[in-house]
Write a protein that holds these residues in place. Structure first.
Motif, PDB file in Angstrom:
ATOM      1  N   LYS A  88      -6.074  -1.526  12.840  1.00 22.04           N
ATOM      2  CA  LYS A  88      -7.416  -1.284  12.314  1.00 22.04           C
ATOM      3  C   LYS A  88      -7.858  -2.495  11.498  1.00 22.04           C
ATOM      4  O   LYS A  88      -7.113  -2.996  10.665  1.00 22.04           O
ATOM      5  CB  LYS A  88      -7.438  -0.017  11.449  1.00 22.04           C
ATOM      6  N   ASP A  99     -10.218   3.952   8.315  1.00 18.22           N
ATOM      7  CA  ASP A  99      -8.766   4.103   8.120  1.00 18.22           C
ATOM      8  C   ASP A  99      -8.314   5.435   8.715  1.00 18.22           C
ATOM      9  O   ASP A  99      -7.281   5.521   9.383  1.00 18.22           O
ATOM     10  CB  ASP A  99      -8.413   4.103   6.623  1.00 18.22           C
ATOM     11  N   LYS A 130      -9.221   1.784  -3.144  1.00 17.10           N
ATOM     12  CA  LYS A 130      -9.783   1.991  -1.815  1.00 17.10           C
ATOM     13  C   LYS A 130      -9.080   1.181  -0.717  1.00 17.10           C
ATOM     14  O   LYS A 130      -9.549   1.159   0.419  1.00 17.10           O
ATOM     15  CB  LYS A 130     -11.273   1.675  -1.813  1.00 17.10           C
ATOM     16  N   GLY A 137     -15.229   4.556   3.975  1.00 17.01           N
ATOM     17  CA  GLY A 137     -13.859   4.095   4.196  1.00 17.01           C
ATOM     18  C   GLY A 137     -13.174   4.811   5.356  1.00 17.01           C
ATOM     19  O   GLY A 137     -11.970   4.673   5.568  1.00 17.01           O
TER      20      GLY A 137
HETATM   21 MG    MG Z   1     -11.706   0.382   3.521  1.00 17.81          MG
END
Ligand code: MG
Ligand code: ADP
Ligand code: ASP
Length: 399
Positions: A6, A153, A208, A150
């Motif tokens: 990723k 992920d 994060k 986010g």
């Molecule tokens: Mg991130």
């Protein structure tokens, strides 16, 4: 090996960066691996799209927001696939829907219900590199959804799980997980490994570097998870079931800037009132975090709690909607500083050290909450970074 990689926003932040990512993917492919690559939007893109929507409306429709926000990731997935093909490697780009990512219908914070990986598997069988737009899926009634900020992920970990991948690598702009955000404390130390539980706490409390739901899922599915930099070849951080770090009591410090405090005054000090307040907030899907109630005087009490900053307006509207005689105050100029470590369970004096350290620098704590493996403190926003640094020092995390 089947490897899921990723790449986050800064890793694909420019066309040159996408070219670098293509080279990295190819080098893993040339070693004989099968590659599935999840990409984020180019850095700043998602924020820009949100600002564009806010130009037209203070409170845009969540369904339309998802159609908008999912576009950022689709752009990078197509560009990376085109870059790979240009270098002679067959690649195919999929949106969340094309990848078989089925979610519930909670727009802007959808949960993955299941993944139907047939198209991914077929493409792999044909020897192709599969590039998937992260952060998005499709609800059962066919609407595009996104997984929360986010969320790429989470896409990566979920796809690694669905494919039974041998490894899930999260490439970002730092070398791995540090004892605290290295952008706040340059003396922060990179950890070679960290347990799922500690990583989950750090992520939930504002670190994060990994999105918290992705860590939760990695733990549940026992995924081999590594986070590392896409800007160099340094070894990253392994996230694993258990680490045997004898003596390490505190493993990290997190700073959460996305917090706001709400104080409700003039609350009748009788059973059922707090229930009413928090019921309406949960019905509106507002994530309430720390809560304190001051002991009542003359039958009247005050209740304070924190919510994510972007849910503050919604929380105040909900409370006003109750039609009670409350007086409601709020403060967005606060942050949450947290100390995390599984070793804290069996040690005393950890909390008092934190309180003393902040007191020595004259930093006032507005709220405190603790669990077996963490201590969180709400302080004025302007002291947040200082608090992180002095606590990092106090627990000698650079050693
Ligand atoms: Mg991130
Ligand atoms: P990406 O765009 O690759 O998903 P993010 O910006 O979401 O990257 O996460 C990486 C950032 O997380 C780093 O640049 C760093 O500033 C921040 N961060 C916060 N806490 C930590 C920590 N404990 N260790 C490493 N990075 C951290
Ligand atoms: N682009 C999305 C965000 O900025 C998802 C991600 O990067 O993981 O939140």
């Amino acid at each position: 090996m089947l490897i899921v990689q990723k790449y986050g926003g800064t890793s694909v932040g420019t066309l040159e960066r996408i070219d670098e990512v293509a080279k990295r993917v190819i080098s893993a492919k040339k070693k004989g691996n099968d590659l599935v690559v999840i990409v984020s939007a180019m850095s700043g893109e998602t924020n820009k799209l949100i600002e564009w929507a806010e130009y037209f409306s203070k409170n845009p429709n969540d369904r339309e927001m998802d159609v908008l926000l999912s576009a950022g990731e689709r752009i990078t997935s197509a560009l990376l696939a085109i870059a790979l093909s240009g270098k002679g490697f067959e690649a195919v780009a999929f949106s969340g829907r094309q990848a078989g990512m089925i979610t519930d219908e909670f727009h802007t914070k959808a949960k993955i219900e299941f993944i139907n990986p047939v198209a991914i598997k077929n493409a792999l069988k044909e020897g192709k590199i599969v590039v998937i737009a992260g952060f998005q899926g499709i609800s059962k009634n066919g609407d595009v959804t996104t997984l929360g900020r986010g969320g790429s992920d989470l896409s990566a970990v979920a796809i690694a799980g669905a494919l039974n991948a041998d490894l899930c690598e999260i490439y970002t702009d730092v070398d791995g997980v540090y004892t605290t955000d290295p952008r706040i404390e340059p003396k922060a130390r990179k950890l070679d490994k960290i347990s799922y539980d500690e990583m989950l706490e750090l992520a939930s409390l504002g670190a994060k570097v990994l999105q918290n739901r992705s860590v939760e899922l990695a733990k549940k599915l026992n995924i081999n998870l590594v986070t590392r930099s896409s800007f160099n070849n340094n070894e990253g951080t392994l996230i694993i079931g258990e680490t045997k770090m004898e003596g390490a009591i505190v493993s990290g410090i997190a700073l959460d800037r996305n917090q706001a405090r709400v104080t409700v005054r003039n609350v009748d000090d009788k059973p059922g009132v707090a229930a009413k307040i928090f019921k309406i907030l949960s019905q509106k899907e507002i994530n309430v975090d720390m809560i304190i109630q001051n002991t009542g005087k003359d039958g009247i009490a005050n209740i304070s709690f924190t919510v994510p900053q972007n849910e503050l307006d919604k929380a105040i509207d909900a409370l006003n909607g109750l039609g009670e005689n409350f007086s409601i105050e709020s403060d967005s100029e606060i942050v949450k500083v947290s100390i995390v470590g599984v070793g804290m369970k069996s040690h005393s004096g950890i909390a008092s050290k934190a309180f003393e350290t902040l007191a020595q620098s004259n930093i006032n704590m507005q709220m405190i909450s603790t669990s077996e493996i963490r201590i969180s403190m709400i302080v004025e926003a302007k002291y947040g970074e200082l608090a992180v640094r002095i606590l990092h020092d106090a627990y000698e995390l650079d050693k």
